[in-house]
Design a protein around this motif. Structure first.
Motif, PDB file in Angstrom:
ATOM      1  N   GLU A 115      20.571 -34.087  92.211  1.00  0.00           N
ATOM      2  CA  GLU A 115      20.449 -33.192  91.162  1.00  0.00           C
ATOM      3  C   GLU A 115      19.539 -32.007  91.494  1.00  0.00           C
ATOM      4  O   GLU A 115      20.059 -30.873  91.049  1.00  0.00           O
ATOM      5  CB  GLU A 115      19.955 -33.890  89.892  1.00  0.00           C
ATOM      6  N   GLU A 116      18.807 -32.210  92.380  1.00  0.00           N
ATOM      7  CA  GLU A 116      17.638 -30.946  92.750  1.00  0.00           C
ATOM      8  C   GLU A 116      18.240 -30.034  93.445  1.00  0.00           C
ATOM      9  O   GLU A 116      17.929 -29.178  93.847  1.00  0.00           O
ATOM     10  CB  GLU A 116      16.571 -31.500  93.215  1.00  0.00           C
ATOM     11  N   ALA A 117      19.614 -30.493  94.050  1.00  0.00           N
ATOM     12  CA  ALA A 117      20.243 -29.435  95.194  1.00  0.00           C
ATOM     13  C   ALA A 117      21.212 -28.600  94.259  1.00  0.00           C
ATOM     14  O   ALA A 117      21.820 -27.744  94.767  1.00  0.00           O
ATOM     15  CB  ALA A 117      20.872 -30.238  96.231  1.00  0.00           C
ATOM     16  N   LEU A 118      21.375 -28.800  92.907  1.00  0.00           N
ATOM     17  CA  LEU A 118      22.330 -28.094  92.072  1.00  0.00           C
ATOM     18  C   LEU A 118      21.674 -26.827  91.646  1.00  0.00           C
ATOM     19  O   LEU A 118      20.515 -26.701  91.217  1.00  0.00           O
ATOM     20  CB  LEU A 118      22.890 -28.795  91.128  1.00  0.00           C
ATOM     21  N   ARG A 119      22.310 -25.716  91.264  1.00  0.00           N
ATOM     22  CA  ARG A 119      22.001 -24.515  90.863  1.00  0.00           C
ATOM     23  C   ARG A 119      22.988 -24.136  89.955  1.00  0.00           C
ATOM     24  O   ARG A 119      24.328 -24.579  89.976  1.00  0.00           O
ATOM     25  CB  ARG A 119      21.809 -23.411  91.580  1.00  0.00           C
ATOM     26  N   LYS A 120      22.475 -23.302  88.828  1.00  0.00           N
ATOM     27  CA  LYS A 120      23.478 -22.769  87.912  1.00  0.00           C
ATOM     28  C   LYS A 120      24.294 -21.629  88.647  1.00  0.00           C
ATOM     29  O   LYS A 120      23.870 -21.308  89.591  1.00  0.00           O
ATOM     30  CB  LYS A 120      22.667 -21.898  86.702  1.00  0.00           C
ATOM     31  N   ARG A 121      25.613 -21.476  88.083  1.00  0.00           N
ATOM     32  CA  ARG A 121      26.283 -20.359  88.857  1.00  0.00           C
ATOM     33  C   ARG A 121      25.702 -19.062  89.015  1.00  0.00           C
ATOM     34  O   ARG A 121      25.822 -18.493  89.821  1.00  0.00           O
ATOM     35  CB  ARG A 121      27.514 -20.583  88.426  1.00  0.00           C
ATOM     36  N   GLU A 122      24.932 -18.756  87.931  1.00  0.00           N
ATOM     37  CA  GLU A 122      24.622 -17.421  87.882  1.00  0.00           C
ATOM     38  C   GLU A 122      22.979 -17.527  87.376  1.00  0.00           C
ATOM     39  O   GLU A 122      22.888 -17.922  86.340  1.00  0.00           O
ATOM     40  CB  GLU A 122      25.357 -16.349  87.389  1.00  0.00           C
ATOM     41  N   GLY A 123      22.112 -16.622  87.993  1.00  0.00           N
ATOM     42  CA  GLY A 123      20.853 -16.698  87.495  1.00  0.00           C
ATOM     43  C   GLY A 123      19.949 -17.838  87.148  1.00  0.00           C
ATOM     44  O   GLY A 123      19.291 -17.946  86.112  1.00  0.00           O
TER      45      GLY A 123
END
Length: 108
Positions: free
Chosen positions: A91-99
């Motif tokens: 999960e820590e490798a995931l980011r929101k698509r923007e901002g």
């Protein structure tokens, strides 16, 4: 245990069905080498695994489907990669698509 439902994401900053960016790490060197995108489909907390340094660790994993831009080494063909369209990621490798507020923050 993952249920492949919205309930998996009750205490996550991501939502079931949300499209996210994936920070891709080199399997041997650990550095980030690119990004891909996928859709959150399931989440499982406290999954144990052995880290590269031999220590036992736990992480929260997210099953992503409909992945675009992710290739991994082919099992049977040296120096060849294959596209992967679904896989577990930390999960820590995931980011929101923007901002995403974690953009630029390293993870282990």
């Amino acid at each position: 245990m993952a249920t492949y439902s919205e309930a998996d994401f009750e205490d996550s900053r991501f939502d079931y069905g949300e499209r996210v960016r994936i920070l891709l790490r080199h399997p041997k060197h650990g550095g980030i080498y690119g990004e891909a995108e996928g859709t959150c489909a399931a989440r499982e907390k406290d999954v144990s695994f052995e880290a590269r340094d031999g220590t036992e660790r736990t992480k929260t994993l997210v099953w992503l489907k409909d992945i675009d831009g992710y290739e991994k080494p082919h099992d049977n063909l040296p120096d060849t990669t294959k596209e992967v369209d679904e896989a577990w990621f930390a999960e820590e490798a995931l980011r929101k698509r923007e901002g995403d507020p974690l953009d630029g923050v390293s993870f282990n």
